[in-house]
Scaffold this motif. Sequence first.
Motif, short mmCIF file in Angstrom:
data_model
loop_
_atom_site.label_atom_id
_atom_site.label_comp_id
_atom_site.label_asym_id
_atom_site.label_seq_id
_atom_site.Cartn_x
_atom_site.Cartn_y
_atom_site.Cartn_z
N MET A 1 -8.12 -1.81 7.58
CA MET A 1 -7.55 -1.13 6.42
C MET A 1 -7.77 -1.98 5.18
N THR A 2 -8.19 -1.35 4.11
CA THR A 2 -8.35 -2.05 2.85
C THR A 2 -7.10 -1.87 1.99
N PHE A 3 -6.84 -2.84 1.13
CA PHE A 3 -5.71 -2.74 0.22
C PHE A 3 -6.03 -1.75 -0.90
N GLU A 4 -5.01 -1.01 -1.30
CA GLU A 4 -5.07 -0.19 -2.51
C GLU A 4 -3.91 -0.62 -3.40
N LEU A 5 -4.22 -0.94 -4.64
CA LEU A 5 -3.30 -1.61 -5.54
C LEU A 5 -2.54 -0.62 -6.41
N THR A 6 -1.22 -0.79 -6.47
CA THR A 6 -0.34 0.07 -7.27
C THR A 6 0.57 -0.80 -8.11
N VAL A 7 0.80 -0.38 -9.35
CA VAL A 7 1.80 -1.04 -10.18
C VAL A 7 2.81 0.01 -10.64
N PHE A 8 4.08 -0.26 -10.33
CA PHE A 8 5.15 0.67 -10.72
C PHE A 8 5.70 0.26 -12.07
N GLN A 9 5.64 1.17 -13.03
CA GLN A 9 6.03 0.88 -14.41
C GLN A 9 7.27 1.66 -14.86
N GLY A 10 7.90 2.37 -13.95
CA GLY A 10 9.14 3.06 -14.29
C GLY A 10 10.33 2.11 -14.22
N ASP B 1 -0.39 9.02 -0.01
CA ASP B 1 -1.83 9.22 -0.20
C ASP B 1 -2.62 8.02 0.32
N VAL B 2 -2.14 6.82 0.04
CA VAL B 2 -2.84 5.62 0.51
C VAL B 2 -2.90 5.59 2.02
N TYR B 3 -1.78 5.85 2.68
CA TYR B 3 -1.76 5.80 4.15
C TYR B 3 -2.56 6.92 4.77
N VAL B 4 -2.51 8.10 4.20
CA VAL B 4 -3.28 9.22 4.75
C VAL B 4 -4.78 8.91 4.71
N ARG B 5 -5.21 8.20 3.68
CA ARG B 5 -6.63 7.84 3.57
C ARG B 5 -7.00 6.66 4.44
N GLY B 6 -6.04 6.09 5.15
CA GLY B 6 -6.34 4.96 6.01
C GLY B 6 -6.27 3.62 5.31
N GLY B 7 -5.71 3.57 4.11
CA GLY B 7 -5.57 2.32 3.38
C GLY B 7 -4.23 1.66 3.66
N ARG B 8 -3.97 0.61 2.93
CA ARG B 8 -2.66 -0.05 3.01
C ARG B 8 -2.26 -0.44 1.60
N PRO B 9 -1.01 -0.22 1.25
CA PRO B 9 -0.57 -0.44 -0.12
C PRO B 9 -0.31 -1.91 -0.43
N LEU B 10 -0.78 -2.32 -1.58
CA LEU B 10 -0.45 -3.61 -2.18
C LEU B 10 0.16 -3.26 -3.53
N SER B 11 1.41 -3.65 -3.75
CA SER B 11 2.15 -3.09 -4.87
C SER B 11 2.96 -4.13 -5.61
N PRO C 1 -1.29 -7.78 12.27
CA PRO C 1 -1.75 -6.79 11.29
C PRO C 1 -0.71 -6.63 10.18
N VAL C 2 -1.16 -6.65 8.94
CA VAL C 2 -0.29 -6.47 7.78
C VAL C 2 -0.54 -5.07 7.24
N VAL C 3 0.48 -4.21 7.30
CA VAL C 3 0.29 -2.80 6.94
C VAL C 3 0.64 -2.52 5.48
N GLY C 4 1.04 -3.55 4.74
CA GLY C 4 1.32 -3.39 3.32
C GLY C 4 2.10 -4.56 2.78
N VAL C 5 2.03 -4.73 1.46
CA VAL C 5 2.74 -5.81 0.77
C VAL C 5 3.28 -5.26 -0.54
N GLU C 6 4.56 -5.50 -0.82
CA GLU C 6 5.12 -5.16 -2.12
C GLU C 6 5.84 -6.38 -2.68
N VAL C 7 5.65 -6.62 -3.97
CA VAL C 7 6.27 -7.75 -4.65
C VAL C 7 7.14 -7.21 -5.76
#
Length: 270
Positions: free
Chosen positions: A1-10, A72-82, A234-240
């Motif tokens: 799984m590749t990381f997909e990067l998200t930034v929450f600005q709310g 959406d990230v998980y359905v596509r087979g990715g993993r979230p980095l946020s 296995p690391v399925v996601g990371v949020e900071v």
Amino acid sequence: MTFELTVFQGRVGDHNDLAIPGARRLAEAMGRLLALEPTVVGVPRPALDLNWDVELESARPELLQLQARFEDVYVRGGRPLSATSRCAASVATLPVVARHHPEACVVWFDAHADLNTPQSTRSGYLGGLALSASLGLWDSGFGSGLALTNVVLVGQRDLDPFEIELMRAHCLPHVQPGAGLADRLRAAIAGRPVYVHLDCDVLNPGIVPTDYAHEGGLSLDDLRQAMAVIAEQPVVGVEVAEYQDAWAAGEPPVSPLPLLAALAPVLGLP
């Protein structure tokens, strides 16, 4: 799984206006290191600093967008980095993690357990309810599904009586700072896949800017050792969360690179 990067600005339970730009700076640095383009969710607005219910309703539209992004990230087979600004954003992220990876444990790095409920909270702070919602202890409107047996707490040292009793009653693993942290964390993970939640206040005060400062936390070296242990699975996601852009309003921004160097093992960096 590749990381997909998200930034929450709310805004989501903010006490001040420093974590939203902090999340942006953190995501930009992640993007440069990993050659990823961040997807932005939410629009910056001034902090409300109000009770949990008002904060949650104000944040709900953008938290739904964040939840959809994770789906959406998980359905596509990715993993979230946020970079999720505040811990309260986890009311939206963790139910999606639990649905797609019910076998994974959530390793919750934080000076607090965030296990309070609307009935037990003394402060009324939304962030203090961030983990308990996904455990089904109260209804946030974003779902639950995370099992208590799939939670590992790391670094908590500012706990309310309700949280202490809950941890005791359910024998929640609590890996405290100190000698043998890596070995104790490895035993608590017990070979399972891991989703990482990092609240920057798990670190000793003065290392990175964050909203809360509690002595007796982790050093950056401690954090890197912990991340090396997690990277064995296995690391399925990371949020900071809770990385603030500066030590105080109006002061110069602080580089997140030392923090990211400590996270390198789970990010696949040297």
